[in-house]
Design an enzyme around this catalytic site. Sequence first.
Site, mmCIF file in Angstrom:
data_model
loop_
_atom_site.group_PDB
_atom_site.id
_atom_site.type_symbol
_atom_site.label_atom_id
_atom_site.label_comp_id
_atom_site.label_asym_id
_atom_site.label_seq_id
_atom_site.Cartn_x
_atom_site.Cartn_y
_atom_site.Cartn_z
ATOM 1 N N GLU A 25 30.337 43.117 45.898
ATOM 2 C CA GLU A 25 29.827 43.392 44.540
ATOM 3 C C GLU A 25 28.381 42.924 44.368
ATOM 4 O OE1 GLU A 25 30.281 40.807 41.279
ATOM 5 O OE2 GLU A 25 31.951 39.707 42.184
ATOM 6 N N LYS A 87 24.735 44.380 33.436
ATOM 7 C CA LYS A 87 26.006 43.965 34.044
ATOM 8 C C LYS A 87 27.032 45.046 33.726
ATOM 9 C CE LYS A 87 29.640 40.511 33.344
ATOM 10 N NZ LYS A 87 30.036 39.331 32.575
ATOM 11 N N VAL A 107 33.510 42.981 39.402
ATOM 12 C CA VAL A 107 34.711 43.269 40.203
ATOM 13 C C VAL A 107 35.307 44.615 39.787
ATOM 14 C CG1 VAL A 107 37.098 42.536 40.637
ATOM 15 C CG2 VAL A 107 35.237 40.862 40.747
ATOM 16 N N ASP A 143 38.420 42.999 34.747
ATOM 17 C CA ASP A 143 38.826 42.896 36.160
ATOM 18 C C ASP A 143 40.343 42.920 36.304
ATOM 19 O OD1 ASP A 143 36.133 42.498 36.625
ATOM 20 O OD2 ASP A 143 36.328 40.399 37.232
ATOM 21 N N LYS A 160 37.368 30.857 38.700
ATOM 22 C CA LYS A 160 36.816 29.567 38.272
ATOM 23 C C LYS A 160 37.652 29.024 37.127
ATOM 24 C CE LYS A 160 32.047 29.307 39.601
ATOM 25 N NZ LYS A 160 31.347 30.562 39.845
HETATM 26 N N1 PSU Z 1 33.177 34.633 38.607
HETATM 27 C C1 PSU Z 1 32.356 33.967 39.450
HETATM 28 N N2 PSU Z 1 31.174 34.546 39.804
HETATM 29 C C2 PSU Z 1 30.803 35.785 39.345
HETATM 30 C C3 PSU Z 1 31.699 36.478 38.459
HETATM 31 C C4 PSU Z 1 32.868 35.855 38.122
HETATM 32 O O1 PSU Z 1 32.657 32.870 39.863
HETATM 33 O O2 PSU Z 1 29.711 36.266 39.677
HETATM 34 C C5 PSU Z 1 31.330 37.849 37.971
HETATM 35 C C6 PSU Z 1 32.126 38.938 38.725
HETATM 36 O O3 PSU Z 1 31.282 40.050 38.911
HETATM 37 C C7 PSU Z 1 33.226 39.294 37.731
HETATM 38 C C8 PSU Z 1 32.515 39.111 36.422
HETATM 39 O O4 PSU Z 1 33.733 40.606 37.890
HETATM 40 O O5 PSU Z 1 31.692 37.963 36.599
HETATM 41 C C9 PSU Z 1 33.476 38.933 35.266
HETATM 42 O O6 PSU Z 1 32.776 38.989 34.067
HETATM 43 P P1 PSU Z 1 33.583 39.023 32.672
HETATM 44 O O7 PSU Z 1 34.217 37.679 32.544
HETATM 45 O O8 PSU Z 1 32.533 39.302 31.635
HETATM 46 O O9 PSU Z 1 34.572 40.137 32.804
#
Ligand code: PSU
Length: 306
Positions: A25, A87, A107, A143, A160
């Site tokens: 990604e 993003k 993702v 995701d 995380k």
């Molecule tokens: N978690 C990480 N590093 C990242 C991401 C998540 O530790 O770079 C990124 C990934 O691309 C994931 C996105 O798909 O953040 C999720 O964002 P959101 O919580 O806005 O869906």
Amino acid sequence: MRNALTLSAEIRAALADGMPVVALESTVIAHGLPHPDNLETSQAMEQAVRDAGAVPATIAVVDGRIRVGLSEEDRAHLADPEADIAKLSRRDIAACVVAGGTGATTVSATMICAQAAGIEVFATGGIGGVHRGAVETMDISADLLELSRTPVLTVASGAKSILDLPKTLEYLETQGVPVLGYQTDTLPAFHSRASDLPLDHRVDTPEQAARIARLHWSLGLGGLLLCNPVPEDAALALGEVETWIDAALAEAGQAGIAGKTVTPFLLSRIAKSSGGRSLTANRALLIDNARVGAEIAIALSQRNDG
Ligand code: PSU
Ligand code: MN
């Protein structure tokens, strides 16, 4: 979708020959890691895929084209902190392409583009999940739904603990996503190898993962998540990470951060407050996940032959 896809010559040839390919990604490059670690880690992940015997395919939208396999120029642009990189999750891909824009794929978006290109395996660091406080905010990463819908195997080190990990697992169960522990019995907590959340399924070899994926796909059941813990020598203690996360969450609350900026905000705060130690773990797990992804892609391509 096919019309908007541009595969690099190397990846087109690899897929035509049935060679193992691993999708990577780009949100982790543009919004997940600080410069210049983002650029260097992206290159190191590609190298790890090659060293294991597969072909890396980093994915992003560049000037209105979905690029599968980036040029070094594209990679440098995505990694440039001065560049204004969107993003992109599932909902954003079409609008960005039509606008002729440039964006990094999360993702969910990377899974979609990988599948459209014919790539079965994708490696990243951590997936998005159910955010803490989601009962109020409804902030649940796209995701999780993508993992249930799109027939790609995603290799990650869990998520995380900025997220609500128990709720994230519950949501994946509801959506019918297999969560396979790779040589582990609990959900890895990104910087830490283990959590107190047991997983129902463990696999110990790439061949086992490939067999499960093939069967899951033959039943038309969507994606799978394979969780590979951070390498031992780079792992951090859960308690230590919690301190940085609590501080980051408090700051996000005070600053009124919401929507798609939440995750990048928390990631950058944690990188700062850990004095770079979270970064070492992050880099190590990204590279190891790329290696494991390559091994599974190889096992899948051998199953195709036999
Ligand atoms: N978690 C990480 N590093 C990242 C991401 C998540 O530790 O770079 C990124 C990934 O691309 C994931 C996105 O798909 O953040 C999720 O964002 P959101 O919580 O806005 O869906
Ligand atoms: Mn969100």
